[in-house]
Design an enzyme around this catalytic site. Structure first.
Site, mmCIF file in Angstrom:
data_model
loop_
_atom_site.group_PDB
_atom_site.id
_atom_site.type_symbol
_atom_site.label_atom_id
_atom_site.label_comp_id
_atom_site.label_asym_id
_atom_site.label_seq_id
_atom_site.Cartn_x
_atom_site.Cartn_y
_atom_site.Cartn_z
ATOM 1 N N ASP A 134 -3.274 -2.995 -2.468
ATOM 2 C CA ASP A 134 -4.339 -1.993 -2.491
ATOM 3 C C ASP A 134 -4.223 -1.149 -3.767
ATOM 4 O O ASP A 134 -3.162 -1.068 -4.381
ATOM 5 C CB ASP A 134 -4.225 -1.083 -1.255
ATOM 6 C CG ASP A 134 -5.448 -0.174 -1.094
ATOM 7 O OD1 ASP A 134 -5.321 0.889 -0.481
ATOM 8 O OD2 ASP A 134 -6.532 -0.548 -1.597
ATOM 9 N N ASN A 135 -5.331 -0.522 -4.164
ATOM 10 C CA ASN A 135 -5.345 0.501 -5.221
ATOM 11 C C ASN A 135 -4.966 0.036 -6.615
ATOM 12 O O ASN A 135 -4.410 0.807 -7.402
ATOM 13 C CB ASN A 135 -4.409 1.664 -4.848
ATOM 14 C CG ASN A 135 -4.639 2.167 -3.458
ATOM 15 O OD1 ASN A 135 -3.774 2.055 -2.612
ATOM 16 N ND2 ASN A 135 -5.823 2.695 -3.198
ATOM 17 N N LYS A 155 2.649 3.363 -5.696
ATOM 18 C CA LYS A 155 2.128 2.317 -6.600
ATOM 19 C C LYS A 155 3.157 1.842 -7.622
ATOM 20 O O LYS A 155 3.125 0.696 -8.025
ATOM 21 C CB LYS A 155 0.843 2.804 -7.292
ATOM 22 C CG LYS A 155 -0.174 3.396 -6.328
ATOM 23 C CD LYS A 155 -0.393 2.529 -5.084
ATOM 24 C CE LYS A 155 -1.026 3.313 -3.937
ATOM 25 N NZ LYS A 155 -1.021 2.540 -2.652
ATOM 26 N N GLU A 173 -11.568 4.124 -0.925
ATOM 27 C CA GLU A 173 -11.952 4.479 0.448
ATOM 28 C C GLU A 173 -12.772 5.766 0.479
ATOM 29 O O GLU A 173 -12.469 6.741 -0.195
ATOM 30 C CB GLU A 173 -10.712 4.627 1.353
ATOM 31 C CG GLU A 173 -9.609 5.522 0.849
ATOM 32 C CD GLU A 173 -8.547 4.762 0.078
ATOM 33 O OE1 GLU A 173 -8.873 3.743 -0.559
ATOM 34 O OE2 GLU A 173 -7.399 5.199 0.079
ATOM 35 N N ASP A 190 0.835 -1.210 0.000
ATOM 36 C CA ASP A 190 0.000 0.000 0.000
ATOM 37 C C ASP A 190 0.863 1.250 0.000
ATOM 38 O O ASP A 190 0.449 2.303 0.498
ATOM 39 C CB ASP A 190 -0.932 -0.004 1.226
ATOM 40 C CG ASP A 190 -2.052 1.010 1.093
ATOM 41 O OD1 ASP A 190 -2.637 1.382 2.131
ATOM 42 O OD2 ASP A 190 -2.334 1.445 -0.047
#
Ligand SMILES: CCNc1ncnc2c1ncn2[C@@H]1O[C@H](/C=C/CNC(=O)c2cc(-c3ccc(F)cc3)cc(O)c2O)[C@@H](O)[C@H]1O
Ligand SMILES: [Mg+2]
Length: 214
Positions: free
Chosen positions: A169-170, A144, A199, A141
């Site tokens: 994540d993401n 990226k 989120e 996380d």
């Protein structure tokens, strides 16, 4: 009052959460992120997916890349079995300082080792510093564009074993396109996408769960 968002987040925890109650700590952060000031925590919706993957894996030794304020650190640590450990890596000292306080407030500090520094430098030192053979679970996380290099580094350092679960994540927003290509095209990973939302928002995002096949 706190001048930075992490400091304001810490204040919200100290004001609204119950000391020693991890659930109340991440709920206070979710309330803050949803109703006061958007914050880049994995959040409550994707957090439920994180919880279910964690419960399934039940890791003895877990790694988190990108602590930020410690929201997912607390979320992960609360589900670890007695004797299990989470190592979390954060290179921003101000964020690390807030995270330490949030982790302590939640009462999960005995399960968590927060290491300050860049993942690229720390990953090669994990074995010697913490006596780790390999990780059972890794939560990505951080920046990226670092997901692929750090995954390759974990492989090269022998820190992944047959069955290690990576959860990123993401992968949609902000997006980690190179990482998706890497884990989905590699014969060394069995990958699956868990669709969710960014989120505190209605934008699509999701988590990619990738099992290392050895
Ligand atoms: C240099 C790479 N190594 C690193 N080693 C240790 N810590 C690192 C590292 N990179 C970054 N960090 C830390 O991880 C955190 C960075 C997280 C980056 N996350 C995002 O950019 C992010 C961004 C969004 C987002 C989504 C939509 C938007 F419109 C705006 C932002 C949502 C998220 O859930 C995110 O996770 C910080 O605490 C940073 O100091
Ligand atoms: Mg994130």
């Amino acid at each position: 009052t706190g001048s930075t968002q992490p400091q304001r987040m810490l204040e919200a925890v100290q004001k609204n959460a119950t000391k020693g109650d991890p659930e109340s700590v991440f709920s206070a952060i979710d309330y803050y992120g949803r109703h006061k000031e958007w914050a880049m925590n994995v959040g409550d919706e994707k957090g439920l997916i994180l919880d279910s993957v964690l419960t399934e894996v039940n890791p003895s030794i877990a790694l988190e890349l990108g602590t930020y304020c410690g929201y997912s650190t607390v979320r992960i640590a609360r589900l670890l079995s007695p004797g299990s450990k989470l190592i979390t890596v954060e290179f921003n000292p101000a964020f690390a300082a807030v995270a330490r306080q949030i982790i302590a407030y939640a009462g999960v500090q005995d399960k968590v080792t927060l290491v300050e520094g860049p993942s690229g430098d720390l990953i090669p030192k994990m074995k010697e510093r913490f006596g780790i053979k390999s990780f059972d679970f890794v939560f990505l996380d951080h920046w990226k564009d670092r997901y692929v290099p750090d995954t390759k580094l974990l492989e090269d350092c022998g820190l992944l074993r047959k069955g290690t679960v990576l959860l990123a994540d993401n992968v949609i927003c902000p997006g980690a396109p190179e990482y998706l290509k890497y884990v989905r095209n590699s014969p060394r990973y069995e990958s699956r996408y868990f669709k969710s939302n960014l989120e505190y928002s209605k934008v699509e995002d999701g988590l990619e769960k990738s099992v290392f096949l050895g």
